[in-house]
Scaffold this motif. Sequence first.
Motif, mmCIF file in Angstrom:
data_model
loop_
_atom_site.group_PDB
_atom_site.id
_atom_site.type_symbol
_atom_site.label_atom_id
_atom_site.label_comp_id
_atom_site.label_asym_id
_atom_site.label_seq_id
_atom_site.Cartn_x
_atom_site.Cartn_y
_atom_site.Cartn_z
ATOM 1 N N GLU A 122 0.706 -0.967 0.038
ATOM 2 C CA GLU A 122 -0.206 -0.238 0.525
ATOM 3 C C GLU A 122 1.093 0.911 0.360
ATOM 4 O O GLU A 122 1.698 1.079 0.917
ATOM 5 C CB GLU A 122 -0.867 0.198 0.645
ATOM 6 C CG GLU A 122 -1.761 -0.983 1.435
ATOM 7 C CD GLU A 122 -2.461 -1.511 2.638
ATOM 8 O OE1 GLU A 122 -3.013 -0.195 3.111
ATOM 9 O OE2 GLU A 122 -3.117 -2.110 2.993
ATOM 10 N N CYS A 123 1.167 1.885 -0.547
ATOM 11 C CA CYS A 123 1.552 3.136 -1.046
ATOM 12 C C CYS A 123 1.083 4.332 -0.845
ATOM 13 O O CYS A 123 -0.117 4.978 -2.076
ATOM 14 C CB CYS A 123 2.137 3.593 -2.621
ATOM 15 S SG CYS A 123 2.887 1.712 -2.630
ATOM 16 N N LYS A 124 1.674 5.241 -0.498
ATOM 17 C CA LYS A 124 1.198 6.689 -1.002
ATOM 18 C C LYS A 124 2.290 7.773 -1.548
ATOM 19 O O LYS A 124 3.587 7.322 -1.081
ATOM 20 C CB LYS A 124 0.887 7.097 0.631
ATOM 21 C CG LYS A 124 0.276 6.466 1.372
ATOM 22 C CD LYS A 124 -0.643 7.424 2.802
ATOM 23 C CE LYS A 124 -1.543 6.815 2.880
ATOM 24 N NZ LYS A 124 -3.221 7.341 4.147
ATOM 25 N N VAL A 125 1.951 8.393 -2.307
ATOM 26 C CA VAL A 125 2.628 9.331 -2.858
ATOM 27 C C VAL A 125 3.663 10.085 -1.886
ATOM 28 O O VAL A 125 3.481 11.072 -1.396
ATOM 29 C CB VAL A 125 2.213 10.015 -4.100
ATOM 30 C CG1 VAL A 125 3.032 11.040 -4.874
ATOM 31 C CG2 VAL A 125 1.272 8.929 -5.245
ATOM 32 N N LEU A 126 4.790 10.570 -2.517
ATOM 33 C CA LEU A 126 5.834 11.733 -1.377
ATOM 34 C C LEU A 126 5.747 12.273 -2.828
ATOM 35 O O LEU A 126 6.900 12.664 -3.775
ATOM 36 C CB LEU A 126 6.665 10.901 -0.948
ATOM 37 C CG LEU A 126 7.014 9.732 -0.080
ATOM 38 C CD1 LEU A 126 8.447 8.862 0.160
ATOM 39 C CD2 LEU A 126 6.507 10.976 1.253
ATOM 40 N N PRO A 127 5.441 13.641 -2.679
ATOM 41 C CA PRO A 127 5.244 14.485 -4.364
ATOM 42 C C PRO A 127 6.502 14.642 -4.908
ATOM 43 O O PRO A 127 7.328 15.467 -3.786
ATOM 44 C CB PRO A 127 4.538 15.701 -3.788
ATOM 45 C CG PRO A 127 3.785 14.813 -2.469
ATOM 46 C CD PRO A 127 4.133 13.918 -2.111
ATOM 47 N N GLU A 128 6.632 14.842 -5.956
ATOM 48 C CA GLU A 128 8.230 15.085 -6.570
ATOM 49 C C GLU A 128 7.234 15.381 -7.709
ATOM 50 O O GLU A 128 7.933 15.100 -9.055
ATOM 51 C CB GLU A 128 9.314 14.260 -6.678
ATOM 52 C CG GLU A 128 9.747 13.756 -5.001
ATOM 53 C CD GLU A 128 10.576 14.431 -4.726
ATOM 54 O OE1 GLU A 128 10.747 15.875 -5.060
ATOM 55 O OE2 GLU A 128 11.018 14.954 -3.334
ATOM 56 N N ARG A 129 7.077 16.758 -8.058
ATOM 57 C CA ARG A 129 5.932 17.159 -9.194
ATOM 58 C C ARG A 129 7.033 17.628 -10.251
ATOM 59 O O ARG A 129 6.742 17.237 -11.929
ATOM 60 C CB ARG A 129 5.713 18.885 -9.191
ATOM 61 C CG ARG A 129 4.208 18.584 -7.960
ATOM 62 C CD ARG A 129 3.507 17.515 -8.698
ATOM 63 N NE ARG A 129 2.402 17.720 -7.279
ATOM 64 C CZ ARG A 129 1.691 16.971 -6.869
ATOM 65 N NH1 ARG A 129 1.835 15.708 -7.407
ATOM 66 N NH2 ARG A 129 0.949 16.780 -5.658
#
Lengths: 189, 189
Positions: A122-129
Amino acid sequence: MARIAVDPARTYLLFNHGPVTLVSSAHGGRVNIMAASWAMPLDFDPPKAVVIIDRNTLTRELVDASGEFGLMIPSRALAAETVGVGSQSGRDIDKFAQFGLNTFAASKISAPLIEGCVAWMECKVLPERAVEQRYDLFVAEIVAAWADDRAFVNNRWRFDDPDLRTIHHVAGGSFFETGESLAVPGAED
Amino acid sequence: MARIAVDPARTYLLFNHGPVTLVSSAHGGRVNIMAASWAMPLDFDPPKAVVIIDRNTLTRELVDASGEFGLMIPSRALAAETVGVGSQSGRDIDKFAQFGLNTFAASKISAPLIEGCVAWMECKVLPERAVEQRYDLFVAEIVAAWADDRAFVNNRWRFDDPDLRTIHHVAGGSFFETGESLAVPGAED
């Protein structure tokens, strides 16, 4: 079969060997599943993953909106379904119905997980736009991980049952199975 | 054996199946080699790669300084050497001498390439400072690629010779060999 929780510090072992993965996503009542060969660990604890999610996919739209996704390791028994969900768009068909995929609820994300896989993350994005936009590259923290206790035993894959072997995508409908173990004498674990 | 140039659009096939890799680097008269399981393709043409290069390694220092690295696929015959170069630091020993690795010159980068691998990719870093610093994550363009023509035939891996099989790292000195082919009937290539 039982699904066992995987120790965060050992979660990288689920896909350190480079198997093909499935990516599930959900947002606003829509749900999707796709295949991804371009997924790998990038850290030990807390475990993280890098996954390439093409900008033209429904999965990308749902992951961008939800900031979450499921990352799963299908076994050989799901090879045809893996090709199927990797070849068609969730904008055109309900891939879960089309390929007869049963799901169960994740513990910390809203995307569903697929029955018959041998591991689930189960993954939660670590934002790296910047890299998301330039390279479709997503970094995510793995907030929970599970494995089929017939295939992942004492924190190691054991592929005694050939149907539970993981698979590595080549191209089109062609894979390599994960093969025999090879141990280098004297190396530390 | 002959080293054949790989079509840029087919270069992803060299490591789409998730084998362990070797990373070579050079700068200012220093040269190094390490192992990396966390390497994967991220695009087709021009081909690119994502590789995790730990900030504490000599390799990182040389890649940061040169903006280049070699990315190679060792075969089973190099399993012990792969473990060796992955377990020791180039700050402490000359790993090429220690593990008896012979090298040859790359065509477009200064880092040397290792004899006995089954594929070689010459990579130039596409600077992405944020993810390099936060996650040790490097994006690179593959500016040239080569393969052993006994193992990569008509743009497909063929592992008839078991010593030329690629390997997938588990942990410590433990690997899986790339296993048997599995084709899903009716799938397009």
